[in-house]
Design a protein around this motif. Structure first.
Motif, PDB file in Angstrom:
ATOM      1  N   LEU A 147      37.009  18.786  54.464  1.00  0.00           N
ATOM      2  CA  LEU A 147      36.976  18.014  53.262  1.00  0.00           C
ATOM      3  C   LEU A 147      36.502  16.565  53.273  1.00  0.00           C
ATOM      4  CD1 LEU A 147      38.874  20.506  52.786  1.00  0.00           C
ATOM      5  CD2 LEU A 147      39.458  19.451  50.654  1.00  0.00           C
ATOM      6  N   SER A 148      35.212  16.286  52.660  1.00  0.00           N
ATOM      7  CA  SER A 148      34.817  14.937  52.656  1.00  0.00           C
ATOM      8  C   SER A 148      34.630  14.283  53.607  1.00  0.00           C
ATOM      9  CB  SER A 148      35.504  14.417  51.529  1.00  0.00           C
ATOM     10  OG  SER A 148      35.038  13.022  50.950  1.00  0.00           O
ATOM     11  N   VAL A 149      33.996  14.924  54.664  1.00  0.00           N
ATOM     12  CA  VAL A 149      33.906  14.273  56.218  1.00  0.00           C
ATOM     13  C   VAL A 149      32.469  14.244  56.414  1.00  0.00           C
ATOM     14  CG1 VAL A 149      34.338  14.717  58.597  1.00  0.00           C
ATOM     15  CG2 VAL A 149      35.934  14.945  56.815  1.00  0.00           C
ATOM     16  N   ILE A 150      31.444  15.408  56.086  1.00  0.00           N
ATOM     17  CA  ILE A 150      30.327  15.615  56.782  1.00  0.00           C
ATOM     18  C   ILE A 150      29.275  14.521  56.434  1.00  0.00           C
ATOM     19  CG2 ILE A 150      28.209  17.209  56.769  1.00  0.00           C
ATOM     20  CD1 ILE A 150      30.306  19.514  56.469  1.00  0.00           C
ATOM     21  N   GLN A 151      29.501  13.781  55.058  1.00  0.00           N
ATOM     22  CA  GLN A 151      28.554  12.964  54.640  1.00  0.00           C
ATOM     23  C   GLN A 151      28.577  11.681  55.406  1.00  0.00           C
ATOM     24  OE1 GLN A 151      31.234  14.193  52.830  1.00  0.00           O
ATOM     25  NE2 GLN A 151      32.237  12.301  52.108  1.00  0.00           N
ATOM     26  N   PHE A 152      29.723  11.406  56.373  1.00  0.00           N
ATOM     27  CA  PHE A 152      29.859  10.221  57.096  1.00  0.00           C
ATOM     28  C   PHE A 152      29.200  10.317  58.615  1.00  0.00           C
ATOM     29  CE2 PHE A 152      33.758  10.134  54.185  1.00  0.00           C
ATOM     30  CZ  PHE A 152      33.283   9.035  53.530  1.00  0.00           C
ATOM     31  N   ILE A 153      28.582  11.460  58.842  1.00  0.00           N
ATOM     32  CA  ILE A 153      28.203  11.873  59.970  1.00  0.00           C
ATOM     33  C   ILE A 153      26.668  11.872  60.090  1.00  0.00           C
ATOM     34  CG2 ILE A 153      28.116  13.377  62.031  1.00  0.00           C
ATOM     35  CD1 ILE A 153      30.899  14.563  60.832  1.00  0.00           C
ATOM     36  N   LYS A 154      25.989  11.172  60.766  1.00  0.00           N
ATOM     37  CA  LYS A 154      24.473  10.779  60.898  1.00  0.00           C
ATOM     38  C   LYS A 154      23.876  12.225  61.024  1.00  0.00           C
ATOM     39  CE  LYS A 154      20.947   7.805  62.094  1.00  0.00           C
ATOM     40  NZ  LYS A 154      20.672   6.431  62.899  1.00  0.00           N
ATOM     41  N   ASP A 155      24.129  12.744  61.986  1.00  0.00           N
ATOM     42  CA  ASP A 155      23.523  14.069  62.137  1.00  0.00           C
ATOM     43  C   ASP A 155      24.309  15.344  61.766  1.00  0.00           C
ATOM     44  OD1 ASP A 155      21.986  16.205  63.164  1.00  0.00           O
ATOM     45  OD2 ASP A 155      21.660  15.515  65.263  1.00  0.00           O
ATOM     46  N   ASP A 156      24.059  15.405  60.303  1.00  0.00           N
ATOM     47  CA  ASP A 156      25.255  16.317  59.787  1.00  0.00           C
ATOM     48  C   ASP A 156      24.865  18.061  60.131  1.00  0.00           C
ATOM     49  OD1 ASP A 156      22.678  16.330  58.626  1.00  0.00           O
ATOM     50  OD2 ASP A 156      23.685  16.323  56.405  1.00  0.00           O
ATOM     51  N   ARG A 157      23.479  18.152  60.507  1.00  0.00           N
ATOM     52  CA  ARG A 157      23.147  19.534  60.810  1.00  0.00           C
ATOM     53  C   ARG A 157      23.900  19.887  62.414  1.00  0.00           C
ATOM     54  NH1 ARG A 157      20.865  24.620  59.417  1.00  0.00           N
ATOM     55  NH2 ARG A 157      20.129  25.530  61.497  1.00  0.00           N
ATOM     56  N   ALA A 158      23.765  18.989  63.267  1.00  0.00           N
ATOM     57  CA  ALA A 158      24.479  19.192  64.635  1.00  0.00           C
ATOM     58  C   ALA A 158      25.986  19.565  64.394  1.00  0.00           C
ATOM     59  CB  ALA A 158      24.328  18.015  65.398  1.00  0.00           C
ATOM     60  N   PHE A 172      30.969  -5.076  43.416  1.00  0.00           N
ATOM     61  CA  PHE A 172      31.842  -6.041  43.008  1.00  0.00           C
ATOM     62  C   PHE A 172      33.149  -6.309  43.295  1.00  0.00           C
ATOM     63  CE2 PHE A 172      28.449  -4.846  39.277  1.00  0.00           C
ATOM     64  CZ  PHE A 172      27.647  -5.977  39.565  1.00  0.00           C
ATOM     65  N   GLY A 173      33.510  -5.834  44.561  1.00  0.00           N
ATOM     66  CA  GLY A 173      34.703  -5.907  44.819  1.00  0.00           C
ATOM     67  C   GLY A 173      35.858  -5.159  43.948  1.00  0.00           C
ATOM     68  N   THR A 174      35.424  -3.952  43.266  1.00  0.00           N
ATOM     69  CA  THR A 174      36.447  -3.406  42.350  1.00  0.00           C
ATOM     70  C   THR A 174      37.004  -2.000  42.972  1.00  0.00           C
ATOM     71  OG1 THR A 174      35.114  -2.620  41.025  1.00  0.00           O
ATOM     72  CG2 THR A 174      35.785  -4.727  40.298  1.00  0.00           C
ATOM     73  N   TYR A 175      36.355  -1.714  43.926  1.00  0.00           N
ATOM     74  CA  TYR A 175      36.654  -0.383  44.528  1.00  0.00           C
ATOM     75  C   TYR A 175      38.217  -0.398  45.182  1.00  0.00           C
ATOM     76  CZ  TYR A 175      35.778   4.046  47.322  1.00  0.00           C
ATOM     77  OH  TYR A 175      35.849   5.153  47.702  1.00  0.00           O
ATOM     78  N   ASN A 176      38.825   0.690  44.601  1.00  0.00           N
ATOM     79  CA  ASN A 176      40.327   0.746  44.734  1.00  0.00           C
ATOM     80  C   ASN A 176      40.656   1.777  46.210  1.00  0.00           C
ATOM     81  OD1 ASN A 176      40.920  -0.643  42.568  1.00  0.00           O
ATOM     82  ND2 ASN A 176      40.724   1.172  41.233  1.00  0.00           N
ATOM     83  N   TYR A 177      39.658   2.073  46.915  1.00  0.00           N
ATOM     84  CA  TYR A 177      40.133   2.925  47.857  1.00  0.00           C
ATOM     85  C   TYR A 177      39.443   2.397  49.267  1.00  0.00           C
ATOM     86  CZ  TYR A 177      40.686   6.138  43.958  1.00  0.00           C
ATOM     87  OH  TYR A 177      41.132   6.294  42.635  1.00  0.00           O
ATOM     88  N   PRO A 178      39.674   1.111  49.787  1.00  0.00           N
ATOM     89  CA  PRO A 178      39.023   0.442  50.857  1.00  0.00           C
ATOM     90  C   PRO A 178      39.056   1.274  52.129  1.00  0.00           C
ATOM     91  CG  PRO A 178      41.319  -0.468  50.443  1.00  0.00           C
ATOM     92  CD  PRO A 178      40.987   0.266  49.319  1.00  0.00           C
ATOM     93  N   GLN A 179      40.004   2.081  52.176  1.00  0.00           N
ATOM     94  CA  GLN A 179      40.032   3.000  53.413  1.00  0.00           C
ATOM     95  C   GLN A 179      39.149   4.087  53.432  1.00  0.00           C
ATOM     96  OE1 GLN A 179      41.908   3.271  50.930  1.00  0.00           O
ATOM     97  NE2 GLN A 179      42.894   5.378  50.590  1.00  0.00           N
ATOM     98  N   PHE A 180      38.145   4.339  52.357  1.00  0.00           N
ATOM     99  CA  PHE A 180      37.095   5.196  52.231  1.00  0.00           C
ATOM    100  C   PHE A 180      35.939   4.545  52.069  1.00  0.00           C
ATOM    101  CE2 PHE A 180      40.762   7.838  50.718  1.00  0.00           C
ATOM    102  CZ  PHE A 180      40.756   8.517  51.729  1.00  0.00           C
ATOM    103  N   ASN A 181      35.786   2.934  52.275  1.00  0.00           N
ATOM    104  CA  ASN A 181      34.812   2.493  51.873  1.00  0.00           C
ATOM    105  C   ASN A 181      34.000   2.053  53.165  1.00  0.00           C
ATOM    106  OD1 ASN A 181      32.825   0.727  51.106  1.00  0.00           O
ATOM    107  ND2 ASN A 181      34.064  -1.137  51.233  1.00  0.00           N
ATOM    108  N   VAL A 182      33.281   3.596  53.536  1.00  0.00           N
ATOM    109  CA  VAL A 182      32.449   3.825  54.916  1.00  0.00           C
ATOM    110  C   VAL A 182      31.333   4.276  54.394  1.00  0.00           C
ATOM    111  CG1 VAL A 182      32.622   4.932  57.060  1.00  0.00           C
ATOM    112  CG2 VAL A 182      34.476   4.518  55.970  1.00  0.00           C
ATOM    113  N   THR A 183      30.127   3.970  55.063  1.00  0.00           N
ATOM    114  CA  THR A 183      28.659   4.061  54.592  1.00  0.00           C
ATOM    115  C   THR A 183      28.596   5.816  54.855  1.00  0.00           C
ATOM    116  OG1 THR A 183      27.804   2.174  55.845  1.00  0.00           O
ATOM    117  CG2 THR A 183      26.299   4.238  55.329  1.00  0.00           C
ATOM    118  N   HIS A 184      28.056   5.989  53.633  1.00  0.00           N
ATOM    119  CA  HIS A 184      27.671   7.330  53.464  1.00  0.00           C
ATOM    120  C   HIS A 184      26.308   7.794  54.082  1.00  0.00           C
ATOM    121  CE1 HIS A 184      31.000   7.991  50.917  1.00  0.00           C
ATOM    122  NE2 HIS A 184      30.721   8.974  50.033  1.00  0.00           N
ATOM    123  N   HIS A 185      26.020   8.610  54.882  1.00  0.00           N
ATOM    124  CA  HIS A 185      24.882   8.760  55.601  1.00  0.00           C
ATOM    125  C   HIS A 185      23.921   9.888  54.626  1.00  0.00           C
ATOM    126  CE1 HIS A 185      25.086   6.315  59.119  1.00  0.00           C
ATOM    127  NE2 HIS A 185      26.259   7.229  59.313  1.00  0.00           N
TER     128      HIS A 185
END
Length: 280
Positions: free
Chosen positions: A111-122, A158-171
């Motif tokens: 759940l909500s993991v694959i978007q964080f992986i650069k090579d999602d097909r692999a 704008f620094g109003t994101y309430n989930y800093p633990q999920f503030n990771v780049t979406h590939h």
């Protein structure tokens, strides 16, 4: 939207799914309110078998699905801060390189993991390798055209994101074609749906937060209409070379023929897709 989950150790739990609402009936139960994708996961999980929880985080889903008839192995790149059940089997591992034999698991969920992986097909290929023939793969991924994507980017800016633990780049963000390319020649898509359509409330909260930090409202409009630099489009690796465009088109039609085009339009506005796929 939230649902109720009944966890009972003395009698059988029965579920009913009525218009997307999960109803639980049991006696002597512990009732817990859960989110929409979790209720869908419960309904799609087999009653027995060997499960793999990919990107398990704090093992919340492992705790919910765990039972005497289900053996669950939880995997993540970071160890949970606290494992609540002694019987949980946790392994440190990357989703891209799983330390398991071929055809090992009856059910895999991610759940909500694959978007964080650069090579999602692999990653999808690795999941396919470890899943048994006929096994089911349950996963959620963010939609490409959802208003939530714009709102999330504005919150972070704008620094109003309430989930800093999920503030990771979406590939990656996904539309219908991206899902077709991601699963082609591997999985048969059985179910596609979406969750979280109410983005109006979150947009209102963003505007209120901007007023609190005394930022000009014009910044909102500039951020919405100004193209974001460096916005990456999903790069899908395709191992199947030499295929004709007609063949690819036929495969896509075969895989998604039972999903109405209007469904894709509606689900594309959701926060995430919920997808259930089968290994043939």
């Amino acid at each position: 939207m939230y649902y109720f989950y009944a966890q009972d150790f003395t009698c059988k739990i029965s579920y009913r799914d009525l218009s997307g609402i999960l109803l639980c009936s049991t006696e002597n139960s512990i009732i817990t309110m859960i989110s929409e994708p979790t209720s869908s996961l419960i309904l799609n999980a087999p009653e027995t078998g060997l499960f793999l929880d990919l990107g398990c985080g704090e093992c919340d889903y492992t705790n919910i699905l765990g039972s005497k008839s289900r053996k669950i192995i939880s995997v993540d790149i970071q160890r949970p801060k606290k494992i609540h059940k002694k019987e949980i089997t946790f392994m440190l591992s990357s989703v891209e390189h799983l330390p398991f034999n071929d055809n090992s698991f009856d059910f895999i969920y991610c759940l909500s993991v694959i978007q964080f992986i650069k090579d999602d097909r692999a990653t999808i290929e690795e999941i396919f390798r470890t899943l048994k023939p006929g096994g089911m793969f349950y996963f959620t991924i963010p939609t490409r055209r959802s208003p939530f994507r714009i709102i999330r980017d504005l919150e972070i800016r704008f620094g109003t994101y309430n989930y800093p633990q999920f503030n990771v780049t979406h590939h990656h963000y996904y539309a219908k074609k991206d899902i077709e390319d991601l699963t082609r020649d591997l999985f048969q898509i059985e179910i596609v749906s979406g969750y979280k359509f109410n983005f109006i409330r979150r947009l209102c909260n963003l505007i209120l937060d901007l007023f609190k930090v005394r930022r000009g409202v014009e910044n909102i409009f500039h951020s919405i209409f100004k193209p974001k630099l460096g916005d990456e489009t999903p790069h899908i690796r395709n191992n199947c070379t030499g295929e004709s465009s007609d063949y690819k088109h036929q495969e896509r039609k075969k895989n998604f023929k039972h999903f109405h085009p209007l469904s894709w339009l509606i689900y594309g506005l959701a926060y995430h897709y919920i997808i259930v796929a089968k290994k043939e």
